[in-house]
Design an enzyme around this catalytic site. Structure first.
Site, PDB file in Angstrom:
ATOM      1  N   HIS A   1      -1.662   1.450   7.686  1.00 37.44           N
ATOM      2  CA  HIS A   1      -1.413   1.304   6.251  1.00 37.44           C
ATOM      3  C   HIS A   1      -1.164   2.680   5.652  1.00 37.44           C
ATOM      4  O   HIS A   1      -1.654   3.695   6.150  1.00 37.44           O
ATOM      5  CB  HIS A   1      -2.614   0.661   5.557  1.00 37.44           C
ATOM      6  CG  HIS A   1      -2.749  -0.796   5.857  1.00 37.44           C
ATOM      7  ND1 HIS A   1      -2.491  -1.761   4.914  1.00 37.44           N
ATOM      8  CD2 HIS A   1      -3.086  -1.454   6.995  1.00 37.44           C
ATOM      9  CE1 HIS A   1      -2.675  -2.946   5.453  1.00 37.44           C
ATOM     10  NE2 HIS A   1      -3.039  -2.790   6.713  1.00 37.44           N
TER      11      HIS A   1
ATOM     12  N   GLU B   1      -2.367   4.242   3.123  1.00 33.63           N
ATOM     13  CA  GLU B   1      -3.537   5.051   2.754  1.00 33.63           C
ATOM     14  C   GLU B   1      -4.303   5.577   3.963  1.00 33.63           C
ATOM     15  O   GLU B   1      -5.156   6.453   3.814  1.00 33.63           O
ATOM     16  CB  GLU B   1      -4.469   4.252   1.838  1.00 33.63           C
ATOM     17  CG  GLU B   1      -5.159   3.080   2.498  1.00 33.63           C
ATOM     18  CD  GLU B   1      -4.330   1.799   2.575  1.00 33.63           C
ATOM     19  OE1 GLU B   1      -4.930   0.768   2.918  1.00 33.63           O
ATOM     20  OE2 GLU B   1      -3.111   1.810   2.303  1.00 33.63           O
TER      21      GLU B   1
END
Length: 91
Positions: free
Chosen positions: A87, A89
């Site tokens: 992902h 982040e």
């Protein structure tokens, strides 16, 4: 990290038309009291999300800052890396 919250302010409270929650200090007012300035990096996160979409990924981008300096920025790469943890982040 640049984050976006819903109009409720993330607390389940009702916000007014401008997104302010009655009874809670507005972040810009708190920053002003502390002599801090605000600079949005959402445009960079959105650019990363657009790049992820162009690669066929879910369009999510993230920017991480330390003391106002960008230390990381990326978009989702779960499909390209065949990794469900890739992902934006986390990269």
């Amino acid at each position: 990290m640049v984050l976006a919250q819903g109009a409720s302010g993330g607390c389940g409270c009702r916000a007014d038309a401008k997104g302010h929650v009655p009874g809670l200090a507005r972040p810009d007012a708190v920053r002003a009291e502390q002599g801090m300035t605000f600079q949005s990096h959402m445009d960079i996160a959105l650019d990363q999300a657009r790049a992820a979409a162009a690669r066929g990924e879910v369009p999510v981008g993230a920017v991480i800052l330390r003391q106002g300096v960008i230390i990381a920025q990326d978009g989702n790469r779960t499909r390209a890396q065949n990794d469900p943890t890739a992902h934006a982040e986390m990269l």
